[in-house]
Design a protein around this motif. Structure first.
Motif, PDB file in Angstrom:
ATOM      1  N   HIS A 137      17.547  41.230 -15.099  1.00 37.58           N
ATOM      2  CA  HIS A 137      18.025  39.978 -15.693  1.00 37.58           C
ATOM      3  C   HIS A 137      19.482  40.090 -16.143  1.00 37.58           C
ATOM      4  CE1 HIS A 137      16.795  42.493 -19.041  1.00 37.58           C
ATOM      5  NE2 HIS A 137      17.483  41.723 -19.873  1.00 37.58           N
ATOM      6  N   ARG A 138      20.080  41.275 -15.990  1.00 41.56           N
ATOM      7  CA  ARG A 138      21.489  41.485 -16.335  1.00 41.56           C
ATOM      8  C   ARG A 138      22.323  41.852 -15.107  1.00 41.56           C
ATOM      9  NH1 ARG A 138      22.533  41.852 -21.608  1.00 41.56           N
ATOM     10  NH2 ARG A 138      24.346  43.191 -21.289  1.00 41.56           N
ATOM     11  N   SER A 139      21.739  41.712 -13.930  1.00 42.24           N
ATOM     12  CA  SER A 139      22.443  42.070 -12.692  1.00 42.24           C
ATOM     13  C   SER A 139      23.537  41.059 -12.371  1.00 42.24           C
ATOM     14  CB  SER A 139      21.458  42.136 -11.525  1.00 42.24           C
ATOM     15  OG  SER A 139      20.446  43.082 -11.774  1.00 42.24           O
ATOM     16  N   ASP A 140      24.453  41.470 -11.504  1.00 36.02           N
ATOM     17  CA  ASP A 140      25.516  40.605 -11.033  1.00 36.02           C
ATOM     18  C   ASP A 140      25.796  40.975  -9.582  1.00 36.02           C
ATOM     19  OD1 ASP A 140      27.518  38.702 -10.954  1.00 36.02           O
ATOM     20  OD2 ASP A 140      28.731  39.598 -12.559  1.00 36.02           O
ATOM     21  N   PHE A 141      26.604  40.167  -8.905  1.00 38.10           N
ATOM     22  CA  PHE A 141      27.063  40.541  -7.579  1.00 38.10           C
ATOM     23  C   PHE A 141      28.544  40.210  -7.461  1.00 38.10           C
ATOM     24  CE2 PHE A 141      26.290  36.066  -6.804  1.00 38.10           C
ATOM     25  CZ  PHE A 141      27.213  35.711  -5.835  1.00 38.10           C
ATOM     26  N   VAL A 142      29.196  40.896  -6.539  1.00 46.11           N
ATOM     27  CA  VAL A 142      30.634  40.742  -6.328  1.00 46.11           C
ATOM     28  C   VAL A 142      30.862  40.184  -4.938  1.00 46.11           C
ATOM     29  CG1 VAL A 142      32.864  41.930  -6.196  1.00 46.11           C
ATOM     30  CG2 VAL A 142      31.149  42.659  -7.886  1.00 46.11           C
ATOM     31  N   LEU A 143      31.654  39.128  -4.864  1.00 43.94           N
ATOM     32  CA  LEU A 143      32.010  38.481  -3.601  1.00 43.94           C
ATOM     33  C   LEU A 143      33.501  38.664  -3.386  1.00 43.94           C
ATOM     34  CD1 LEU A 143      31.195  36.537  -1.239  1.00 43.94           C
ATOM     35  CD2 LEU A 143      31.758  34.645  -2.778  1.00 43.94           C
ATOM     36  N   SER A 144      33.880  39.074  -2.183  1.00 44.45           N
ATOM     37  CA  SER A 144      35.296  39.320  -1.926  1.00 44.45           C
ATOM     38  C   SER A 144      35.653  38.971  -0.491  1.00 44.45           C
ATOM     39  CB  SER A 144      35.649  40.792  -2.210  1.00 44.45           C
ATOM     40  OG  SER A 144      34.854  41.668  -1.428  1.00 44.45           O
ATOM     41  N   ASP A 145      36.943  38.749  -0.283  1.00 42.72           N
ATOM     42  CA  ASP A 145      37.494  38.510   1.050  1.00 42.72           C
ATOM     43  C   ASP A 145      37.430  39.816   1.826  1.00 42.72           C
ATOM     44  OD1 ASP A 145      39.616  38.490   3.155  1.00 42.72           O
ATOM     45  OD2 ASP A 145      39.967  36.458   2.410  1.00 42.72           O
ATOM     46  N   HIS A 146      36.793  39.798   2.991  1.00 43.07           N
ATOM     47  CA  HIS A 146      36.571  41.021   3.762  1.00 43.07           C
ATOM     48  C   HIS A 146      37.880  41.676   4.195  1.00 43.07           C
ATOM     49  CE1 HIS A 146      35.339  43.563   7.196  1.00 43.07           C
ATOM     50  NE2 HIS A 146      34.171  43.644   6.581  1.00 43.07           N
ATOM     51  N   GLN A 147      38.852  40.881   4.553  1.00 43.82           N
ATOM     52  CA  GLN A 147      40.100  41.430   5.075  1.00 43.82           C
ATOM     53  C   GLN A 147      41.023  41.925   3.968  1.00 43.82           C
ATOM     54  OE1 GLN A 147      42.237  38.769   7.644  1.00 43.82           O
ATOM     55  NE2 GLN A 147      43.797  40.281   8.191  1.00 43.82           N
ATOM     56  N   SER A 148      41.253  41.125   2.957  1.00 47.17           N
ATOM     57  CA  SER A 148      42.201  41.508   1.908  1.00 47.17           C
ATOM     58  C   SER A 148      41.559  42.310   0.795  1.00 47.17           C
ATOM     59  CB  SER A 148      42.834  40.240   1.308  1.00 47.17           C
ATOM     60  OG  SER A 148      41.868  39.492   0.574  1.00 47.17           O
ATOM     61  N   GLY A 149      40.241  42.200   0.653  1.00 48.61           N
ATOM     62  CA  GLY A 149      39.561  42.879  -0.439  1.00 48.61           C
ATOM     63  C   GLY A 149      39.647  42.147  -1.761  1.00 48.61           C
ATOM     64  N   GLN A 150      40.314  41.015  -1.800  1.00 50.64           N
ATOM     65  CA  GLN A 150      40.451  40.274  -3.044  1.00 50.64           C
ATOM     66  C   GLN A 150      39.108  39.727  -3.495  1.00 50.64           C
ATOM     67  OE1 GLN A 150      42.566  36.475  -3.003  1.00 50.64           O
ATOM     68  NE2 GLN A 150      43.490  36.952  -4.992  1.00 50.64           N
ATOM     69  N   GLN A 151      38.752  39.985  -4.745  1.00 50.85           N
ATOM     70  CA  GLN A 151      37.500  39.498  -5.279  1.00 50.85           C
ATOM     71  C   GLN A 151      37.612  38.029  -5.669  1.00 50.85           C
ATOM     72  OE1 GLN A 151      35.917  41.967  -8.398  1.00 50.85           O
ATOM     73  NE2 GLN A 151      36.151  43.856  -7.208  1.00 50.85           N
ATOM     74  N   ALA A 152      36.489  37.325  -5.569  1.00 49.42           N
ATOM     75  CA  ALA A 152      36.476  35.898  -5.890  1.00 49.42           C
ATOM     76  C   ALA A 152      36.926  35.639  -7.321  1.00 49.42           C
ATOM     77  CB  ALA A 152      35.087  35.324  -5.656  1.00 49.42           C
ATOM     78  N   ALA A 153      36.605  36.565  -8.225  1.00 52.63           N
ATOM     79  CA  ALA A 153      36.967  36.374  -9.629  1.00 52.63           C
ATOM     80  C   ALA A 153      38.481  36.313  -9.827  1.00 52.63           C
ATOM     81  CB  ALA A 153      36.388  37.502 -10.477  1.00 52.63           C
ATOM     82  N   GLN A 154      39.260  36.921  -8.927  1.00 51.12           N
ATOM     83  CA  GLN A 154      40.721  36.906  -9.040  1.00 51.12           C
ATOM     84  C   GLN A 154      41.369  35.893  -8.104  1.00 51.12           C
ATOM     85  OE1 GLN A 154      39.245  40.366  -8.933  1.00 51.12           O
ATOM     86  NE2 GLN A 154      39.185  39.882 -11.126  1.00 51.12           N
ATOM     87  N   ALA A 155      40.569  35.151  -7.343  1.00 50.49           N
ATOM     88  CA  ALA A 155      41.102  34.210  -6.357  1.00 50.49           C
ATOM     89  C   ALA A 155      41.373  32.853  -6.994  1.00 50.49           C
ATOM     90  CB  ALA A 155      40.122  34.064  -5.195  1.00 50.49           C
ATOM     91  N   SER A 156      42.150  32.031  -6.281  1.00 48.60           N
ATOM     92  CA  SER A 156      42.404  30.668  -6.739  1.00 48.60           C
ATOM     93  C   SER A 156      41.131  29.832  -6.599  1.00 48.60           C
ATOM     94  CB  SER A 156      43.522  30.041  -5.912  1.00 48.60           C
ATOM     95  OG  SER A 156      43.077  29.824  -4.572  1.00 48.60           O
TER      96      SER A 156
END
Length: 370
Positions: free
Chosen positions: A264-283
């Motif tokens: 119930h405390r899990s999370d997941f990370v989504l990122s751009d495959h090519q640049s490696g930029q995570q969604a949390a840091q994206a526009s």
């Protein structure tokens, strides 16, 4: 492929009564804010396991505070009709939600493993990667349930055991045998939940590993100690580890009034495959593109796994997208054979779908004459 044939609403949100029989699989609903577009999508979402696209309390679903409301629909699946309904009736102990599947009553929607799956995006999900992890977990679990319906039961069983444990820690802390049994149950269901999440995240990363038109290739990974351990150790060993950990945290959890470790405390990370930029840091626009990329990849995954794509409920999907990504999305939805519903305030952004979709206008909880 699942297709919505009829939807009936009674005293639901801003709808006093509505019967809708869409005559196309691809549907575009437009109307001003407050006209009922999102409410209609929410009604459809309640016909799949879970609390719907808003996760709203039961008391908020009735029109003008009504405790009694109903949603029912007819679907065609593999050429056969399927009838699904849910709603609430006022009672001495308050309103309770009920469920019907082909005329058979069920205690919860978690048992509807043959019902059509549904996934959605809403404008509120534009903040999915800038807010807390709970919204991301709900989003991920919706994707998992569409692939593996049993996941809904595992989640419910885990939550029940955790709730009992939290209560027991406060009221009967010395009941070590009882606590141990609850912790063993939690560990068993937690491992099942984490394994299902791992499987879907791995498959989604594969399906989304190549760019789709203007949408980038995507990489997903779990951020969860239990999920990580399952990649290295057998499931039974992870169950034993988690059960022991929960036992060691009893004093801490009693003080804090909640269980501090688990799926119930899990999370997941989504990122751009090519640049490696995570969604949390994206526009905001990049986040929306990554989110829609996951939805489109997931639809292909579900179709391959269950031989039936999920219903797609896309509320204001074109907001924050540039012209290239809008074109890619509109081209992609034309290829789906399941019911796809898109909403917006204006018709013009959906002009490319004119010869493919049925357009309807909502106003104050009613369809305007076409």
């Amino acid at each position: 492929m699942p297709r919505l044939l009829k939807l009936a609403l009674t005293q639901f949100r801003n709808y006093e009564r509505l019967t809708w029989q869409p005559d196309n699989a691809l549907l575009v609903l437009t109307g001003t804010n407050g006209s009922g577009k999102t409410n209609l999508l929410e009604a459809i979402s309640l016909l799949s396991p879970g609390r719907g696209l808003r996760a709203a309390p039961l008391a908020q679903l009735g029109r003008n505070g009504s405790e009694a409301w109903g949603v029912s629909a007819s679907f065609e699946i593999d050429g056969s009709p399927v009838e699904i309904g849910t709603g609430a009736q006022a009672g001495a102990d308050g309103s309770r939600r009920s469920f019907l599947f082909n005329g058979r009553q069920s205690r919860s929607a978690a048992g509807w493993e043959q019902a059509p799956s549904a996934v959605w995006i809403t404008p509120q999900m534009d903040r999915l990667f800038s807010e807390g992890a709970s919204g991301r977990r709900r989003f991920l679990d919706r994707l998992v349930i569409a692939v593996t319906p049993q996941h809904a039961r595992e989640l419910a069983a885990y939550d029940r055991a955790m709730s009992h444990r939290n209560r027991l820690l406060q009221t009967r802390f010395g009941e070590h045998s009882w606590l141990g049994a609850l912790e063993a149950t939690m560990a068993q269901h937690a491992v099942a939940v984490a394994a299902a999440r791992n499987d879907v995240v791995h498959l989604l990363s594969h399906y989304a590993s190549t760019a789709l038109g203007a949408f980038p290739a995507i990489q997903l990974r779990m951020d969860c100690p239990i999920s990580d351990r399952l990649l290295q150790h057998p499931a039974l060993a992870v169950e034993d580890w988690l059960r022991t950990r929960l036992e060691s945290l009893r004093d801490q959890d009693r003080t804090r009034g909640r269980t501090t470790s688990g799926v119930h405390r899990s999370d997941f990370v989504l990122s751009d495959h090519q640049s490696g930029q995570q969604a949390a840091q994206a526009s905001t626009g990049q986040q929306k593109a990554l989110l829609l990329g996951v939805i489109l990849a997931h639809a292909r995954l579900v179709e391959d796994r269950r031989n039936a794509a999920p219903l797609l409920l896309l509320d204001e999907p074109l907001v924050h997208l540039d012209a290239g990504r809008r074109a890619t999305l509109l081209e992609s939805v034309r290829g789906f054979r399941t019911t796809v519903i898109l909403t917006g305030t204006d018709v013009e952004p959906f002009a490319e779908l004119k010869s493919h979709a049925r357009f309807s206008v909502l106003q104050q909880g009613a369809f305007l004459p076409s």
